[in-house]
Scaffold this motif. Structure first.
Motif, PDB file in Angstrom:
ATOM      1  N   UNK A  92       1.501  -8.111   4.536  1.00  0.00           N
ATOM      2  CA  UNK A  92       0.927  -8.905   5.630  1.00  0.00           C
ATOM      3  C   UNK A  92      -0.031  -8.059   6.456  1.00  0.00           C
ATOM      4  N   UNK A  93      -1.185  -8.618   6.793  1.00  0.00           N
ATOM      5  CA  UNK A  93      -2.167  -7.871   7.583  1.00  0.00           C
ATOM      6  C   UNK A  93      -2.964  -6.922   6.716  1.00  0.00           C
ATOM      7  N   UNK A  94      -2.718  -5.649   6.869  1.00  0.00           N
ATOM      8  CA  UNK A  94      -3.450  -4.620   6.117  1.00  0.00           C
ATOM      9  C   UNK A  94      -2.776  -4.416   4.758  1.00  0.00           C
ATOM     10  N   UNK A  95      -3.489  -4.649   3.677  1.00  0.00           N
ATOM     11  CA  UNK A  95      -2.914  -4.543   2.343  1.00  0.00           C
ATOM     12  C   UNK A  95      -2.949  -3.102   1.844  1.00  0.00           C
ATOM     13  N   UNK A  96      -2.210  -2.848   0.750  1.00  0.00           N
ATOM     14  CA  UNK A  96      -2.046  -1.504   0.221  1.00  0.00           C
ATOM     15  C   UNK A  96      -3.338  -0.713   0.055  1.00  0.00           C
ATOM     16  N   UNK A  97      -4.344  -1.251  -0.659  1.00  0.00           N
ATOM     17  CA  UNK A  97      -5.584  -0.501  -0.844  1.00  0.00           C
ATOM     18  C   UNK A  97      -6.292  -0.178   0.467  1.00  0.00           C
ATOM     19  N   UNK A  98      -6.215  -1.091   1.427  1.00  0.00           N
ATOM     20  CA  UNK A  98      -6.874  -0.855   2.709  1.00  0.00           C
ATOM     21  C   UNK A  98      -6.159   0.253   3.485  1.00  0.00           C
ATOM     22  N   UNK A  99      -4.829   0.336   3.349  1.00  0.00           N
ATOM     23  CA  UNK A  99      -4.089   1.432   3.972  1.00  0.00           C
ATOM     24  C   UNK A  99      -4.619   2.757   3.450  1.00  0.00           C
ATOM     25  N   UNK A 100      -4.738   2.839   2.112  1.00  0.00           N
ATOM     26  CA  UNK A 100      -5.226   4.072   1.487  1.00  0.00           C
ATOM     27  C   UNK A 100      -6.652   4.375   1.925  1.00  0.00           C
ATOM     28  N   UNK A 101      -7.492   3.357   1.960  1.00  0.00           N
ATOM     29  CA  UNK A 101      -8.906   3.552   2.303  1.00  0.00           C
ATOM     30  C   UNK A 101      -9.047   4.110   3.727  1.00  0.00           C
ATOM     31  N   UNK A 102      -8.327   3.508   4.671  1.00  0.00           N
ATOM     32  CA  UNK A 102      -8.411   3.956   6.067  1.00  0.00           C
ATOM     33  C   UNK A 102      -7.859   5.364   6.237  1.00  0.00           C
ATOM     34  N   UNK A 103      -6.744   5.623   5.565  1.00  0.00           N
ATOM     35  CA  UNK A 103      -6.116   6.936   5.747  1.00  0.00           C
ATOM     36  C   UNK A 103      -6.955   8.038   5.107  1.00  0.00           C
ATOM     37  N   UNK A 104      -7.471   7.805   3.912  1.00  0.00           N
ATOM     38  CA  UNK A 104      -8.292   8.816   3.251  1.00  0.00           C
ATOM     39  C   UNK A 104      -9.577   9.096   4.044  1.00  0.00           C
ATOM     40  N   UNK A 105     -10.101   8.054   4.690  1.00  0.00           N
ATOM     41  CA  UNK A 105     -11.323   8.225   5.481  1.00  0.00           C
ATOM     42  C   UNK A 105     -11.045   9.109   6.713  1.00  0.00           C
ATOM     43  N   UNK A 106      -9.868   8.930   7.307  1.00  0.00           N
ATOM     44  CA  UNK A 106      -9.539   9.652   8.530  1.00  0.00           C
ATOM     45  C   UNK A 106      -8.973  11.047   8.243  1.00  0.00           C
ATOM     46  N   UNK A 107      -8.223  11.181   7.142  1.00  0.00           N
ATOM     47  CA  UNK A 107      -7.599  12.466   6.807  1.00  0.00           C
ATOM     48  C   UNK A 107      -7.901  12.824   5.346  1.00  0.00           C
ATOM     49  N   UNK A 108      -9.147  13.141   5.044  1.00  0.00           N
ATOM     50  CA  UNK A 108      -9.555  13.381   3.649  1.00  0.00           C
ATOM     51  C   UNK A 108      -8.910  14.610   3.022  1.00  0.00           C
ATOM     52  N   UNK A 109      -8.412  15.538   3.829  1.00  0.00           N
ATOM     53  CA  UNK A 109      -7.833  16.764   3.279  1.00  0.00           C
ATOM     54  C   UNK A 109      -6.334  16.669   3.028  1.00  0.00           C
ATOM     55  N   UNK A 110      -5.710  15.582   3.450  1.00  0.00           N
ATOM     56  CA  UNK A 110      -4.258  15.444   3.274  1.00  0.00           C
ATOM     57  C   UNK A 110      -3.945  15.279   1.783  1.00  0.00           C
TER      58      UNK A 110
END
Length: 406
Positions: free
Chosen positions: A251-269
């Motif tokens: 619901x709301x933010x789907x799996x791929x979007x979670x990954x997309x947002x997180x990778x954009x904000x923390x690319x080195x993790x």
């Protein structure tokens, strides 16, 4: 039926996702049989396997999951519709060189067979022969059609022929690249790397989260849970995770979007992000990769699927202890003694699920101590416990006693 419809959806888009890896014929055939162990026992059918010696150590490059799905479907057809008390699955070598293997993998029964007038239609979509209809069993008429499409996608073809003196034989034939020097994937070794790691489970269904958490806890993991995308992002930003399993539909933010947002904000993790979904089409797999996910697992999540997914992730290798003194040998040995006692107790009281879990944990401990014989006994014990096989479990428990603390 739902699984067949999802597979049909992927095939109808002519976009079957494949992942070609080295795999042994032994693994393919044995896994196909194990997936249908309950049905084999329920139908009271004798199932035999037949692999020539020249193929037992041969590895080919193919899609393991799809290959097992095809053979599993052919086994189910033989069990449910042939009215045969005997089924055989095996392989035959047509040509073997250092570079390639040309072979046939077959499923044969000694039942009522299929009429010649129906043979040309059995691979058509939604076709159900007289045998299937008269059996009164439910079906979509998609199974064999899906099998043929998958066979084509992995470079093979399925044919049907009569068996002598009765029944029929389905043959998957194909030419595959041979992989020299390959070894069977040690699933226990891959999964043992997860011990003591922190895992994030993201799924909107409580039952799904609970079952996945329970599975990872048996591997010695610490788990956090989230039921939606916002919770998942908050936990990812707050904690250090080794692995995060993200359900596709949330619901709301789907799996791929979670990954997309997180990778954009923390690319080195370095966190490993894996998509877990009921979808099987290639477009979803590509979307997962583009969003920054490392892997893709089709539901239901199983130990084998997780192990193969992790093994396929680039640069993922089981950790090797460069210094054996890093592990407290005495502490590990005491844990081994404790788990042996627990296994013996659960076996004596026929607590099958507890026995299976305990044997699984003991397998990992045996791996740490490099005790290969104990590993094999524990693996066999897990299988016996899963099947509720009293005789086999008692044999393995008797063997396990020799490592009991004196």
């Amino acid at each position: 039926m739902l699984g067949e419809i999802l597979d049909f959806s992927a095939i109808d888009q002519e976009n079957i996702p494949t992942a070609f890896i080295p795999v042994s014929l032994n693994d393919i055939i044995e896994s196909s049989v194990k997936q249908n162990q309950f049905s084999i026992q329920h139908e009271m059918v004798t199932l035999e396997t037949s692999i020539p010696d020249e193929l037992k150590e041969v590895f080919i490059r193919t899609d393991r999951n799809w290959m097992i799905k095809v053979l599993s479907n052919l086994i189910v057809n033989a069990l449910e519709y042939s009215e045969s008390s005997r089924v055989e699955i095996g392989a035959r070598c047509l040509r073997l060189t250092e570079q390639e293997v040309q072979l046939e993998i077959f499923v044969v029964d000694w039942g009522i067979g299929i009429d010649d007038s129906e043979k040309e239609f059995v691979f058509e979509r939604f076709y159900r022969g007289e045998t299937g209809i008269e059996s009164g069993k439910h079906g979509t008429g998609l199974g064999l059609s899906i099998c043929q499409e998958i066979a084509h996608a992995i470079g093979g073809h399925i044919r049907i022929e009569d068996n002598d003196p009765s029944g029929c034989k389905f043959v998957l034939m194909g030419r595959f690249d041979r992989v020299e020097g390959a070894h069977e994937l040690d699933k226990e070794a891959v999964l043992s790397k997860l011990a003591n790691k922190r895992i994030l489970i993201v799924d909107d269904l409580v039952y799904n989260r609970r079952s996945i958490v329970e599975f990872f806890e048996t591997l010695g993991c610490t788990c956090d849970q989230a039921e939606n995308g916002r919770e998942a992002l908050a936990l990812l930003e707050k904690n250090d995770y080794y692995l995060a399993l993200l359900d596709w539909d949330l619901p709301g933010i789907m799996g791929p979007e979670i990954a997309r947002r997180y990778r954009r904000k923390f690319p080195e993790d370095p966190v490993i992000l894996v998509s877990v979904t009921a979808y099987t089409d290639g477009e979803k797999k590509r979307e997962s990769e583009e969003a920054g996910m490392n892997g893709y697992i089709s539901k239901p999540l199983t130990a084998a699927r997780l192990a193969h997914c992790l093994a396929n992730i680039e640069n993922y290798q089981p950790e090797l202890k460069s210094n054996p003194d890093v592990v407290d040998s005495d502490e590990v040995q005491e844990e081994i003694y404790k788990h042996i006692e627990d296994c013996l107790y659960y076996g004596e009281h026929f607590e099958w699920e507890n026995l299976r879990r305990c044997a699984h944990r003991l397998t990992t401990l045996a791996l740490i101590k490099n005790n290969r014989p104990m590993q094999q006994v524990c693996r066999d014990l897990q299988i016996a416990a899963t099947e509720g096989n009293i005789n086999e479990s008692q044999i393995e428990l008797l063997e396990l006693r020799k490592w009991k603390k004196s």
